[in-house]
Design a protein around this motif. Structure first.
Motif, PDB file in Angstrom:
ATOM      1  N   THR A 225     103.131  12.883  33.168  1.00  0.00           N
ATOM      2  CA  THR A 225     103.173  14.318  33.508  1.00  0.00           C
ATOM      3  C   THR A 225     102.033  14.721  34.424  1.00  0.00           C
ATOM      4  N   ARG A 226     101.035  13.830  34.518  1.00  0.00           N
ATOM      5  CA  ARG A 226      99.814  14.124  35.279  1.00  0.00           C
ATOM      6  C   ARG A 226      99.125  15.375  34.746  1.00  0.00           C
ATOM      7  N   LYS A 227      99.108  15.487  33.436  1.00  0.00           N
ATOM      8  CA  LYS A 227      98.485  16.624  32.765  1.00  0.00           C
ATOM      9  C   LYS A 227      97.516  16.128  31.682  1.00  0.00           C
ATOM     10  N   ALA A 228      96.485  16.918  31.419  1.00  0.00           N
ATOM     11  CA  ALA A 228      95.564  16.624  30.323  1.00  0.00           C
ATOM     12  C   ALA A 228      96.276  16.850  28.995  1.00  0.00           C
ATOM     13  N   THR A 229      95.854  16.128  27.981  1.00  0.00           N
ATOM     14  CA  THR A 229      96.498  16.225  26.658  1.00  0.00           C
ATOM     15  C   THR A 229      95.459  16.513  25.576  1.00  0.00           C
ATOM     16  N   ALA A 381      89.631  -1.472  19.136  1.00  0.00           N
ATOM     17  CA  ALA A 381      90.888  -0.802  19.482  1.00  0.00           C
ATOM     18  C   ALA A 381      91.310  -1.190  20.891  1.00  0.00           C
ATOM     19  N   LYS A 382      92.611  -1.165  21.118  1.00  0.00           N
ATOM     20  CA  LYS A 382      93.109  -1.451  22.460  1.00  0.00           C
ATOM     21  C   LYS A 382      92.655  -0.348  23.415  1.00  0.00           C
ATOM     22  N   PRO A 383      92.272  -0.701  24.625  1.00  0.00           N
ATOM     23  CA  PRO A 383      91.832   0.320  25.581  1.00  0.00           C
ATOM     24  C   PRO A 383      92.960   1.265  25.956  1.00  0.00           C
ATOM     25  N   ARG A 384      92.602   2.524  26.134  1.00  0.00           N
ATOM     26  CA  ARG A 384      93.580   3.528  26.547  1.00  0.00           C
ATOM     27  C   ARG A 384      93.774   3.486  28.057  1.00  0.00           C
ATOM     28  N   PHE A 385      94.885   4.041  28.492  1.00  0.00           N
ATOM     29  CA  PHE A 385      95.111   4.160  29.934  1.00  0.00           C
ATOM     30  C   PHE A 385      93.956   4.929  30.547  1.00  0.00           C
ATOM     31  N   SER A 386      93.502   4.468  31.677  1.00  0.00           N
ATOM     32  CA  SER A 386      92.370   5.142  32.308  1.00  0.00           C
ATOM     33  C   SER A 386      92.454   5.041  33.822  1.00  0.00           C
ATOM     34  N   ASP A 387      92.263   6.161  34.496  1.00  0.00           N
ATOM     35  CA  ASP A 387      92.148   6.201  35.948  1.00  0.00           C
ATOM     36  C   ASP A 387      91.271   7.394  36.308  1.00  0.00           C
ATOM     37  N   LYS A 388      91.189   7.729  37.584  1.00  0.00           N
ATOM     38  CA  LYS A 388      90.283   8.801  37.991  1.00  0.00           C
ATOM     39  C   LYS A 388      90.703  10.155  37.444  1.00  0.00           C
ATOM     40  N   ALA A 393      89.770  14.526  32.884  1.00  0.00           N
ATOM     41  CA  ALA A 393      90.072  15.148  31.593  1.00  0.00           C
ATOM     42  C   ALA A 393      88.989  14.826  30.564  1.00  0.00           C
ATOM     43  N   LYS A 394      88.560  13.570  30.533  1.00  0.00           N
ATOM     44  CA  LYS A 394      87.547  13.160  29.556  1.00  0.00           C
ATOM     45  C   LYS A 394      86.209  13.842  29.798  1.00  0.00           C
ATOM     46  N   ALA A 428      93.784  19.774  41.678  1.00  0.00           N
ATOM     47  CA  ALA A 428      93.018  19.825  42.924  1.00  0.00           C
ATOM     48  C   ALA A 428      92.784  18.421  43.482  1.00  0.00           C
ATOM     49  N   ALA A 429      92.510  17.467  42.576  1.00  0.00           N
ATOM     50  CA  ALA A 429      92.261  16.088  43.011  1.00  0.00           C
ATOM     51  C   ALA A 429      93.530  15.448  43.555  1.00  0.00           C
TER      52      ALA A 429
END
Length: 432
Positions: A225-229, A381-388, A393-394, A428-429
């Protein structure tokens, strides 16, 4: 006359041929000698994100490499404000090798400056099966492509719960034990949080709230969705667990490392394995801390699951002109002798063989008699999906948690505000 001429001609021909053969042999010998002694290669290794001391670099990388390959030297370049990845890349001076944590590996990959090692692994028959599968999986996940490998494990940064035995002895409370949940550790913290003769004692400094979320694989961003959760039930759960620690009356420790190591008024500290070096320093200085450790606190719904896999990696930059020599460095660092020395110094190996666990910390004075087995009772724990975009969001999480701790907002409001702000910045990004 004909006979004499023939004899002279034959002799001369023989001498000429012999001379040519001798020169050819010498020439061939000279060429072979050059091949046997390769040209000197000077490699640079860029340290960013993951920590390595000068002594560790010397003993675990530079010296083992030069011992096996005398023509290869490795020099350490540390990240500074003036030596950022962008500035080094733009100046054409990005080092050959990268010593990094997952965040830095992603950062260099975003710059398209890290090499996929798949072909070098294949051509050298480098055995990836020696490594714990979760370490290789974590590197592939952080690289953003399961079919590519942007690094080889150097060490695994583990997590444990350190505790000060003197504080528990002082107040007559039982020490923490392996297998405790965050709720149980929080309850124990209430028993040792108090003030005596004007001296405050803090029961527990909680883990970073995002690190706690990682134990439950709770992401801050949905790539579909390209949205923060950040308003999910999972985030409400970990924010409440983190807040419960800060809500203990009188439990407001400042810097957790200072409170535990220097002020010595913090009873429990969930932290990374890097703290072992600081505890060893205290021992060498003659002011040892009376401490021990147990397994990292968990959530009931994810028993025996610790923080996300945090692998420190060795990678090769795509700009390096000496990729084959750089991979030889990785091969040497992955050999048994180097790995055993690494674990002896208190760095967890990513290799499967039990001997690496058995030798762990044997060279550290501060670990003698300690509950070292606690390190290996928790599975990362297994790493979560991560990108720029997930990083955007983080970046809102700590601010939201601080508002909750200070009473400036309740959990729901703080997370809703954080999510809205994150989505604006992500949009914006994306449109940039």
């Amino acid at each position: 006359m004909v006979t004499k001429g023939l004899i002279v001609t034959t002799v001369l021909t023989t001498l000429i041929v012999s001379g040519c053969s001798e020169r050819t042999d010498k020439s061939t010998s000279s060429v072979e000698t050059v091949k046997e002694v390769p040209e000197p290669v000077k490699l640079t290794l860029y340290q960013r994100g993951a920590n390595i001391s000068d002594e560790e670099f010397r003993a675990l990388i530079a010296e083992p490499v030069q011992k096996k390959y005398p023509y290869i030297t490795v020099e350490l370049v540390r990240s500074t404000q003036d030596a950022s990845p962008v500035s080094l890349l733009s100046g054409g001076s990005l080092p050959d090798l990268l010593f990094a944590n997952p965040g830095t590996l992603r950062e260099i990959k975003e710059l398209k400056a890290v090499e996929d090692l798949t072909e070098l692994v294949r051509s050298t028959r480098f055995d990836l099966s020696r490594f714990e599968s979760y370490t290789i999986d974590a590197i592939r996940t952080n690289g953003g492509d399961p079919n590519k490998l942007y690094g080889i494990p150097f060490s695994v940064n583990f997590s444990v719960l350190y505790y000060n035995k003197d504080i528990f002895d002082k107040f007559g409370e039982a020490y923490p034990v392996d297998g405790m949940t965050w709720d149980e550790v929080t309850s124990l913290a209430r028993k040792v949080t108090r003030s005596e003769n004007g001296q405050p004692y803090y029961g527990l400094h909680p883990a970073d709230v995002d690190r706690m979320a990682g134990q439950l694989s709770i992401g801050a961003y949905d790539p579909n969705t390209r949205k923060a959760t950040l308003t999910s039930e999972g985030w409400l759960r970990v924010f409440a667990a983190n807040k419960a620690v800060w809500d203990i009356q009188g439990n407001q420790p400042g810097n957790n490392i200072t409170a535990f190591m220097k002020d010595r008024n913090l009873a429990m500290m969930p932290q990374l394995g890097a703290r072992l070096g600081e505890l060893e320093d205290l021992h060498k200085q003659g002011v040892p801390l009376n401490w021990d450790m147990v397994s990292y606190p968990t959530f009931p719904e994810a028993p025996q699951t610790g923080s996300e896999t945090d692998v420190h990696t060795l990678s090769i930059t795509s700009t390096s002109k000496h990729k084959e020599a750089a991979f030889k460095v990785i091969e040497v660092v992955s050999e048994d002798a180097t790995q055993l020395e690494k674990t002896r110094r208190g760095r967890q190996s990513g290799l499967k063989d039990p001997k690496y666990k058995e030798s762990f910390g044997s060279g550290l004075q501060t670990l003698q008699g300690k509950h070292v087995a606690a390190i290996f009772q928790i599975i990362p724990a297994k790493p979560r999906f991560s990108d720029k975009y997930s990083d955007i969001a983080k970046n809102q999480i700590a601010t939201a948690m601080n508002k909750v701790i200070k009473g400036e907002a309740d959990i729901n409001s703080a997370l809703r505000e954080a999510e809205e702000l994150a989505n604006k910045q992500i949009e914006a990004a994306i449109n940039k």
